[in-house]
Write a protein that holds these residues in place. Structure first.
Motif, PDB file in Angstrom:
ATOM      1  N   THR A   1       0.828  -1.210   0.000  1.00 13.94           N
ATOM      2  CA  THR A   1       0.000   0.000   0.000  1.00 13.94           C
ATOM      3  C   THR A   1       0.862   1.260   0.000  1.00 13.94           C
ATOM      4  O   THR A   1       0.510   2.245  -0.651  1.00 13.94           O
ATOM      5  CB  THR A   1      -0.977   0.042   1.197  1.00 13.94           C
ATOM      6  OG1 THR A   1      -0.252  -0.080   2.414  1.00 13.94           O
ATOM      7  CG2 THR A   1      -2.021  -1.053   1.090  1.00 13.94           C
ATOM      8  N   GLY A   2       1.988   1.219   0.686  1.00 12.57           N
ATOM      9  CA  GLY A   2       2.880   2.378   0.700  1.00 12.57           C
ATOM     10  C   GLY A   2       3.463   2.678  -0.668  1.00 12.57           C
ATOM     11  O   GLY A   2       3.486   3.837  -1.114  1.00 12.57           O
TER      12      GLY A   2
ATOM     13  N   ALA B   1       0.523   3.864  -2.982  1.00 14.02           N
ATOM     14  CA  ALA B   1       0.091   5.234  -2.675  1.00 14.02           C
ATOM     15  C   ALA B   1       1.121   6.246  -3.149  1.00 14.02           C
ATOM     16  O   ALA B   1       0.766   7.305  -3.689  1.00 14.02           O
ATOM     17  CB  ALA B   1      -0.156   5.374  -1.170  1.00 14.02           C
ATOM     18  N   THR B   2       2.391   5.932  -2.976  1.00 14.50           N
ATOM     19  CA  THR B   2       3.449   6.841  -3.421  1.00 14.50           C
ATOM     20  C   THR B   2       3.432   6.994  -4.935  1.00 14.50           C
ATOM     21  O   THR B   2       3.571   8.101  -5.457  1.00 14.50           O
ATOM     22  CB  THR B   2       4.830   6.354  -2.937  1.00 14.50           C
ATOM     23  OG1 THR B   2       4.793   6.227  -1.513  1.00 14.50           O
ATOM     24  CG2 THR B   2       5.924   7.327  -3.332  1.00 14.50           C
TER      25      THR B   2
ATOM     26  N   LEU C   1       0.872   6.614  -6.883  1.00 19.59           N
ATOM     27  CA  LEU C   1      -0.341   7.343  -7.267  1.00 19.59           C
ATOM     28  C   LEU C   1      -0.259   8.833  -6.942  1.00 19.59           C
ATOM     29  O   LEU C   1      -0.749   9.668  -7.695  1.00 19.59           O
ATOM     30  CB  LEU C   1      -1.561   6.725  -6.579  1.00 19.59           C
ATOM     31  CG  LEU C   1      -1.971   5.351  -7.099  1.00 19.59           C
ATOM     32  CD1 LEU C   1      -3.000   4.712  -6.168  1.00 19.59           C
ATOM     33  CD2 LEU C   1      -2.498   5.437  -8.519  1.00 19.59           C
ATOM     34  N   VAL C   2       0.387   9.168  -5.822  1.00 24.57           N
ATOM     35  CA  VAL C   2       0.401  10.565  -5.357  1.00 24.57           C
ATOM     36  C   VAL C   2       1.668  11.316  -5.767  1.00 24.57           C
ATOM     37  O   VAL C   2       1.614  12.496  -6.116  1.00 24.57           O
ATOM     38  CB  VAL C   2       0.230  10.606  -3.819  1.00 24.57           C
ATOM     39  CG1 VAL C   2       0.354  12.016  -3.287  1.00 24.57           C
ATOM     40  CG2 VAL C   2      -1.110  10.011  -3.423  1.00 24.57           C
TER      41      VAL C   2
ATOM     42  N   LYS D   1       0.838   4.408 -13.221  1.00 26.57           N
ATOM     43  CA  LYS D   1      -0.151   4.555 -12.154  1.00 26.57           C
ATOM     44  C   LYS D   1      -1.247   3.499 -12.218  1.00 26.57           C
ATOM     45  O   LYS D   1      -1.809   3.125 -11.184  1.00 26.57           O
ATOM     46  CB  LYS D   1      -0.779   5.955 -12.189  1.00 26.57           C
ATOM     47  CG  LYS D   1       0.132   7.033 -11.673  1.00 26.57           C
ATOM     48  CD  LYS D   1      -0.565   8.375 -11.669  1.00 26.57           C
ATOM     49  CE  LYS D   1       0.345   9.452 -11.119  1.00 26.57           C
ATOM     50  NZ  LYS D   1      -0.362  10.731 -11.000  1.00 26.57           N
TER      51      LYS D   1
ATOM     52  N   LEU E   1      -2.468  -1.298  -4.757  1.00 27.27           N
ATOM     53  CA  LEU E   1      -3.090  -0.725  -3.561  1.00 27.27           C
ATOM     54  C   LEU E   1      -4.191  -1.650  -3.028  1.00 27.27           C
ATOM     55  O   LEU E   1      -4.243  -1.954  -1.834  1.00 27.27           O
ATOM     56  CB  LEU E   1      -3.661   0.660  -3.861  1.00 27.27           C
ATOM     57  CG  LEU E   1      -4.352   1.366  -2.708  1.00 27.27           C
ATOM     58  CD1 LEU E   1      -3.375   1.672  -1.579  1.00 27.27           C
ATOM     59  CD2 LEU E   1      -5.016   2.652  -3.194  1.00 27.27           C
TER      60      LEU E   1
END
Length: 146
Positions: free
Chosen positions: A21-22, A25-26, A28-29, A53, A60
């Motif tokens: 998930t980390g 998320a990184t 994606l963001v 992405k 995720l």
């Protein structure tokens, strides 16, 4: 299954889930700094950023499924199976790429080693958890006969 085994499985799923998930998320963001760490510049290529992405969303969701087994242990086998499939598929795909495309940035080689090791541990724990569940299920079936 002993409380030590349950604790170890939950720890493995926590580490696997947080890592997935980390990373997702990184990506994606903040994909630019993430990929810059591997020597990849995506800041000028919108199509490449989009292409990178897309699987991050899947990663995720897979990471969240891994974390479900931490909170609800009855889903641990499913969570371990997801973790094993995700990490082993990433690691094996990287090995294929090494063979076909050559050796990439050292951080990506390290990622492959981590993915293969984590995937193998998750697979081994999956086999152990499933065997334990079958044994417990067999005992319950025998108790119902008696």
């Amino acid at each position: 299954m002993s409380s030590t085994s349950i604790f170890a499985t939950r720890g493995l799923l926590l580490a696997s889930g947080l890592l997935a998930t980390g990373i997702a998320a990184t990506i994606l963001v903040a994909p630019d700094p993430f990929y810059a760490g591997y020597g990849i510049d995506i800041s000028t290529n919108v199509s490449l950023a989009n292409e990178l992405k897309a699987p991050a969303g899947t990663l995720l969701v897979a990471g969240l499924l891994m974390l479900v087994g931490v909170v609800r242990f009855e889903f641990a086998a499913t969570s371990l199976a997801v973790a094993a499939v995700v990490y082993l598929s990433y690691g094996m795909s990287r090995l294929l790429s090494f063979a076909v495309d050559g050796i990439p940035h050292t951080a990506l080689v390290s990622a492959a080693i981590l993915e293969l090791a984590l995937g193998a541990v998750c697979l081994l724990d999956f086999v152990r958890v499933r065997a334990s569940a079958r044994q417990t299920s067999g005992v319950k079936q025998l108790e119902g006969v008696a």
